[in-house]
Enzyme design. Sequence first.
Site, mmCIF file in Angstrom:
data_model
loop_
_atom_site.group_PDB
_atom_site.id
_atom_site.type_symbol
_atom_site.label_atom_id
_atom_site.label_comp_id
_atom_site.label_asym_id
_atom_site.label_seq_id
_atom_site.Cartn_x
_atom_site.Cartn_y
_atom_site.Cartn_z
ATOM 1 C CB CYS A 106 -1.042 -0.148 1.330
ATOM 2 S SG CYS A 106 -1.795 -1.354 1.153
ATOM 3 C CG HIS B 282 -3.153 3.132 2.298
ATOM 4 N ND1 HIS B 282 -3.484 2.871 1.094
ATOM 5 C CD2 HIS B 282 -2.977 2.138 3.199
ATOM 6 C CE1 HIS B 282 -3.951 1.446 1.165
ATOM 7 N NE2 HIS B 282 -3.721 0.936 2.200
ATOM 8 C CG ASN C 187 -6.411 -1.290 1.099
ATOM 9 O OD1 ASN C 187 -5.665 -0.732 0.242
ATOM 10 N ND2 ASN C 187 -6.000 -1.836 2.193
#
Length: 325
Positions: A113, A252, A282
């Site tokens: 990520c 993020h 996500n």
Amino acid sequence: MKRVGIIGIGEYLPKRILTNQDLEKMVDTSDEWIATRTGIKERHIVSNGEATASMAEKAARHALEDAKIKALDIDLIIVATITPDMPFPSVASIIQHNLGARHAACFDISAACAGFVYALSIAQQFIACGTYKFALVVGAETLSAVTDWEDRNTCVLFGDGAGAAVLSEVSSGGILSAYLGCDGSRTDLLYIPAGGSRNPASKYTVETRQHYIKMQGNELFKIAVKTMTEAAEIVLKQAGLRFSDVDLIIPHQANARIILAVGKKLGIDEDKIFLNIEKHGNISSASTITALCEAVKGGRIKKGDIILLDAFGAGLVWGACVIKW
Ligand code: COA
């Protein structure tokens, strides 16, 4: 060293949308649980033969158009992804051909990520020292391909998509500072057990569902809050700025509660924190760049604004970056 900035951005999200109500029919969960625990209401999922490279290519085309440069001008392509079309060749090689960017050196990086922030920082070095003029940096993921759709602990969290940025020398503003970190002692908290050289694919690995994401969510939650807070503090200090100078934080998007907890620790007003997790879930390395695209498109960023990208992911890795837009 040359001053380096982003001169064009673009994103691509698959048309197909999977809502929390759809997930209620697949696993023992509820829209209410997912929305309150994560902030997610829906996510985009690939269809019709789409995969990471095809999404990366579409996002890259938008970024090139926005930057007003041709594919042949690109000297370097870096794709951040943990879900490449195949173990090799790289997604960067595939899109180099499809875009017609035949002068570009190409490679993928794996920093989960934090992948886009890592890739941005790598590309910045090549341009800052004069090796290359134009770099294309892409974050692209097909997490739906490695999600266990029978595991309610993880399947409600992830989505697919891609975002891209073109970097070059700029006369003012640009990337003011970047900070990257890693704690390799906790790789066990988020990983895919099989499919690599340690546990190659076999009937056993498939039957025991080892090709899917395994995650210890609540342990990661605490580390994410701590690490993203520290990374933001360090990178701002490096840039010689204070939190009051920041116009927008683009974190993020793993969990809205993580993001708001980081904002609270940093003493930042909620209206300075960009959230788009509700519509995307996500998307790992595509998360911060698609959020940046949407913040720009939505008029949340204007010329001269100070933007802070802040990301955390499997590895465990983290990265933050201050940009003067
Ligand atoms: N629907 C309903 N219940 C669910 C569920 C779902 N989709 N997923 C888990 N639960 C249940 C659990 O089984 C548990 O039940 P139990 O108490 O009976 O055992 C309960 O909800 C609480 O689980 P817990 O894991 O403690 O919830 P949480 O508040 O920590 O939220 C996450 C879970 C995954 C949303 C959260 O921990 C998180 O976002 N972590 C970080 C993940 C992350 O950042 N990952 C990527 C890094 S980039």
